[in-house]
Design a protein around this motif. Structure first.
Motif, mmCIF file in Angstrom:
data_model
loop_
_atom_site.group_PDB
_atom_site.id
_atom_site.type_symbol
_atom_site.label_atom_id
_atom_site.label_comp_id
_atom_site.label_asym_id
_atom_site.label_seq_id
_atom_site.Cartn_x
_atom_site.Cartn_y
_atom_site.Cartn_z
ATOM 1 N N LEU A 1 0.544 -1.334 -0.307
ATOM 2 C CA LEU A 1 0.029 0.596 -0.206
ATOM 3 C C LEU A 1 0.623 1.259 0.378
ATOM 4 O O LEU A 1 0.717 2.545 -0.707
ATOM 5 N N GLN A 2 2.011 1.312 0.071
ATOM 6 C CA GLN A 2 2.604 2.385 0.738
ATOM 7 C C GLN A 2 3.365 2.569 -0.421
ATOM 8 O O GLN A 2 3.706 3.899 -0.895
ATOM 9 N N ALA A 3 3.824 1.809 -0.975
ATOM 10 C CA ALA A 3 4.655 1.946 -2.634
ATOM 11 C C ALA A 3 2.857 2.228 -4.119
ATOM 12 O O ALA A 3 3.129 2.264 -4.864
ATOM 13 N N ARG A 4 1.881 2.711 -3.254
ATOM 14 C CA ARG A 4 0.680 3.177 -4.010
ATOM 15 C C ARG A 4 -0.363 3.612 -3.724
ATOM 16 O O ARG A 4 -1.471 3.828 -3.063
ATOM 17 N N PRO A 5 0.072 4.754 -3.181
ATOM 18 C CA PRO A 5 -0.445 5.784 -2.956
ATOM 19 C C PRO A 5 -1.731 6.189 -3.621
ATOM 20 O O PRO A 5 -2.670 6.937 -2.691
ATOM 21 N N ALA A 6 -2.284 5.958 -4.760
ATOM 22 C CA ALA A 6 -3.505 6.313 -5.330
ATOM 23 C C ALA A 6 -4.492 5.759 -4.180
ATOM 24 O O ALA A 6 -5.038 6.311 -4.469
ATOM 25 N N ASP A 7 -3.841 4.293 -4.238
ATOM 26 C CA ASP A 7 -4.870 3.264 -3.551
ATOM 27 C C ASP A 7 -5.226 4.229 -2.001
ATOM 28 O O ASP A 7 -6.771 4.259 -1.997
ATOM 29 N N TRP A 8 -3.968 4.871 -1.260
ATOM 30 C CA TRP A 8 -4.466 5.289 -0.110
ATOM 31 C C TRP A 8 -5.688 6.669 -0.250
ATOM 32 O O TRP A 8 -6.340 6.999 0.433
ATOM 33 N N ALA A 9 -5.006 6.930 -1.551
ATOM 34 C CA ALA A 9 -6.008 8.538 -1.818
ATOM 35 C C ALA A 9 -7.606 7.973 -1.766
ATOM 36 O O ALA A 9 -8.608 8.889 -1.573
ATOM 37 N N ALA A 10 -7.549 7.104 -2.529
ATOM 38 C CA ALA A 10 -9.032 6.904 -2.938
ATOM 39 C C ALA A 10 -9.911 6.015 -1.568
ATOM 40 O O ALA A 10 -11.094 6.449 -1.421
ATOM 41 N N LEU A 11 -9.039 6.167 -1.011
ATOM 42 C CA LEU A 11 -9.436 5.597 1.148
ATOM 43 C C LEU A 11 -9.803 6.686 1.369
ATOM 44 O O LEU A 11 -10.801 7.470 2.059
ATOM 45 N N CYS A 12 -8.866 7.589 1.642
ATOM 46 C CA CYS A 12 -9.292 9.036 1.394
ATOM 47 C C CYS A 12 -10.086 9.336 1.180
ATOM 48 O O CYS A 12 -11.505 10.708 1.805
ATOM 49 N N ALA A 13 -9.882 9.283 0.128
ATOM 50 C CA ALA A 13 -12.003 9.967 -1.105
ATOM 51 C C ALA A 13 -12.810 9.461 -0.615
ATOM 52 O O ALA A 13 -13.901 10.049 0.071
ATOM 53 N N ALA B 1 -8.721 -5.158 -0.214
ATOM 54 C CA ALA B 1 -9.582 -6.226 -0.916
ATOM 55 C C ALA B 1 -9.009 -5.645 -2.964
ATOM 56 O O ALA B 1 -9.151 -7.224 -3.108
ATOM 57 N N VAL B 2 -9.721 -4.374 -3.445
ATOM 58 C CA VAL B 2 -9.003 -4.539 -4.272
ATOM 59 C C VAL B 2 -7.739 -3.981 -4.299
ATOM 60 O O VAL B 2 -7.035 -4.683 -5.429
ATOM 61 N N LEU B 3 -6.618 -3.853 -2.998
ATOM 62 C CA LEU B 3 -5.063 -4.262 -3.423
ATOM 63 C C LEU B 3 -4.730 -5.652 -3.794
ATOM 64 O O LEU B 3 -3.859 -6.208 -4.931
ATOM 65 N N ARG B 4 -5.590 -6.372 -2.862
ATOM 66 C CA ARG B 4 -4.916 -7.837 -2.560
ATOM 67 C C ARG B 4 -5.185 -8.393 -4.561
ATOM 68 O O ARG B 4 -4.245 -9.158 -5.132
ATOM 69 N N ASP B 5 -6.526 -7.617 -5.656
ATOM 70 C CA ASP B 5 -6.206 -8.118 -6.515
ATOM 71 C C ASP B 5 -5.332 -7.410 -7.512
ATOM 72 O O ASP B 5 -5.012 -8.184 -9.194
ATOM 73 N N LYS B 6 -4.884 -6.263 -6.916
ATOM 74 C CA LYS B 6 -3.944 -6.045 -7.787
ATOM 75 C C LYS B 6 -2.164 -6.472 -7.746
ATOM 76 O O LYS B 6 -1.494 -7.085 -9.271
ATOM 77 N N VAL B 7 -1.720 -7.090 -6.681
ATOM 78 C CA VAL B 7 -0.854 -7.478 -6.305
ATOM 79 C C VAL B 7 -0.984 -9.013 -6.937
ATOM 80 O O VAL B 7 -0.225 -9.095 -7.626
ATOM 81 N N ASP B 8 -1.818 -9.875 -6.986
ATOM 82 C CA ASP B 8 -1.641 -10.726 -7.547
ATOM 83 C C ASP B 8 -2.252 -11.110 -9.294
ATOM 84 O O ASP B 8 -1.492 -12.468 -9.877
ATOM 85 N N SER B 9 -2.609 -9.841 -9.771
ATOM 86 C CA SER B 9 -2.881 -9.729 -10.757
ATOM 87 C C SER B 9 -1.683 -9.679 -11.744
ATOM 88 O O SER B 9 -0.995 -10.041 -12.444
ATOM 89 N N ASP B 10 -0.487 -8.778 -10.887
ATOM 90 C CA ASP B 10 0.875 -8.688 -10.971
ATOM 91 C C ASP B 10 1.491 -9.041 -11.124
ATOM 92 O O ASP B 10 3.129 -9.316 -12.045
ATOM 93 N N SER C 1 -5.763 -8.751 -15.139
ATOM 94 C CA SER C 1 -6.325 -7.231 -14.841
ATOM 95 C C SER C 1 -6.643 -8.059 -13.685
ATOM 96 O O SER C 1 -7.212 -8.928 -13.218
ATOM 97 N N PRO C 2 -6.573 -6.984 -12.678
ATOM 98 C CA PRO C 2 -7.305 -6.834 -11.390
ATOM 99 C C PRO C 2 -9.791 -7.233 -11.437
ATOM 100 O O PRO C 2 -9.409 -8.829 -10.591
ATOM 101 N N ASN C 3 -9.760 -6.931 -12.574
ATOM 102 C CA ASN C 3 -11.433 -7.181 -12.968
ATOM 103 C C ASN C 3 -10.994 -8.597 -13.690
ATOM 104 O O ASN C 3 -11.620 -9.668 -13.084
ATOM 105 N N ARG C 4 -10.225 -9.411 -14.307
ATOM 106 C CA ARG C 4 -10.371 -10.620 -14.828
ATOM 107 C C ARG C 4 -9.514 -11.718 -13.553
ATOM 108 O O ARG C 4 -9.648 -12.246 -13.286
#
Length: 430
Positions: free
Chosen positions: A92-104, A135-144, A155-158
């Motif tokens: 998460l620390q390496a993906r600040p956009a996801d943190w910004a989404a949480l804050c939003a 939950a979003v981050l785990r699929d990003k990590v696993d898809s990568d 993709s995370p969606n796939r």
């Protein structure tokens, strides 16, 4: 017939798709509340860049003090719940956009009902925000990691679609095992009346044995037997590429089954509690219910909220006084090579919406580069894609190879231009 797959789905490179995820999710939610109790939830509203590393440090300390839950098996590869939780927190620390989404998301809730974390039940709502984030981050990590392991796009969606099919297989297997109690539904899935134990119940030993038509009929039967439409029969376009696509379903199930057999560890008997599997399935149905009712369906609501500008605004030809090079008709030879209509670029450009901030950032990029950005960020299919962007043969965006040919550049050059555009988007979003 017993279901022999309690540990859940396995795919190359993935670590978070098995039932141990439930314990990871619970531990991260619990420790996030502990961290925020120290830091103050109100700081999530400030947009303070310093908060993310402070949160990660605080949640890491709480995770290491997580006790018996942290020591539990997290997957069948030997990772503990603590291992997986720490890795995801540091990711998460390496993906600040996801943190910004949480804050939003927190700010949006606060704008609606005020400091909800102070109200009765507020902790549960705050914990859900963090559960959604991870939950979003785990699929990003696993898809990568899947892409790195296989060399195939995912993709995370796939990744979520893989999980849906794996869960659907488990439900079909459960129904077959209890065919007497579910005689009518099993008959509908098999397409015939069931009077005795069906041979298919004995033959279904794993995911690779599951026929795609069973999955499709299972989804079709759900509304009649449960009152809720199945994942392939909702208004959601999340699984649009799988609807009516028996070949795709069969290939994905076969891949899950083959890797499961390849990676099976015969030296360990790793079985999570049945309650964990039930909780995972409950979460699955909750997600489907939310997907069918939401205006932008799907489980990754947090991801979609952050990417609304990219997701819904589309791309544009002209913005801020800059004009991108107008697409031209493809010559017949190139159209044949990419298996697309000669008018593909013209039609795709005409379908774009104007006035988006993403369009301003990518105004100087060619249309294939822009589509490559969407392919990387949102995956080959997303509800927001106009049909003109999709390859009619697959129902998805053109592949990177097709886009490179359309742009008349090499694949490495297209990747370089795509990554540069993504970096500009990230900087603009920040």
């Amino acid at each position: 017939m017993a279901i022999e797959d309690e540990e859940g789905m396995r795919l190359p490179g993935t670590r978070y798709q098995e039932h141990g995820w439930e314990q990871v999710r619970k531990l991260l939610g619990q420790c996030s509340l502990q961290a925020l109790a120290h830091l103050g939830p109100a700081r999530l509203l400030d947009g303070d860049d310093a908060l993310l590393p402070e949160y990660v440090d605080a949640v890491a300390r709480a995770l290491r003090a997580g006790g018996s839950r942290a020591a539990m098996a997290g997957n069948s590869y030997g990772d503990t719940v603590l291992d997986l939780s720490l890795t995801l927190a540091y990711e998460l620390q390496a993906r600040p956009a996801d943190w910004a989404a949480l804050c939003a998301a927190v700010a949006g809730e606060h704008a609606r009902i005020g400091p909800f974390w102070m109200a009765p039940g507020g902790d549960a709502l705050l914990r859900k925000k963090f559960n959604d984030l991870y939950a979003v981050l785990r699929d990003k990590v696993d898809s990568d990691n899947y892409q790195a392991a296989c060399g195939r796009s995912c993709s995370p969606n796939r990744m979520y679609a893989y999980r849906m099919l794996d869960t659907a297989y488990g439900e079909v297997a459960r129904l077959f095992a209890a065919w007497r109690e579910h005689r009518a539904q099993v008959g509908a899935i098999l397409g015939r009346e069931v009077q005795a134990e069906p041979i298919e119940a004995r033959q279904l030993r794993g995911r690779a044995d599951c026929r795609p038509e069973w999955i499709m009929r299972w989804s079709e039967t759900l509304e009649g037997f449960t009152g809720a439409p199945g994942p392939l029969h909702t208004r959601s376009k999340r699984f649009a590429s799988l609807k009516g696509s028996a070949d795709k379903i069969a290939a994905m199930l076969r891949e899950i089954g083959e890797y499961e057999a390849l990676s099976a560890n015969q030296d360990r008997d790793w079985l999570q509690d049945a309650s964990d599997a039930t909780a995972w399935l409950d979460d699955y149905w909750r997600v489907l219910d939310e997907s069918s009712q939401a205006s932008t369906p799907g489980p990754d609501q947090l991801l979609e909220a952050r990417q609304d500008e990219l997701d819904l605004a589309g791309l544009e030809l002209e913005d801020a006084g800059e004009t991108a090079q107008a697409p031209v008709l493809l010559d017949q030879a190139l159209a044949a090579r990419v298996s697309l209509s000669p008018r593909f670029l013209l039609m795709a450009a005409a379908a774009q919406e104007r006035g988006s901030w993403a369009g301003q950032v990518m105004a100087g990029d060619s249309l294939p580069v822009r589509l490559a950005v969407y392919l990387k960020l949102l995956g080959p299919f997303d509800d927001s894609y106009p049909s003109e962007w999709l390859d009619p043969a697959t129902g998805e965006l053109p592949t990177m190879q097709q886009l490179a040919l359309l742009d008349e550049v090499s694949l490495p050059t297209l990747r370089k231009r795509r990554d540069a555009a993504i970096a500009r988007l990230g900087a603009a979003a920040g």
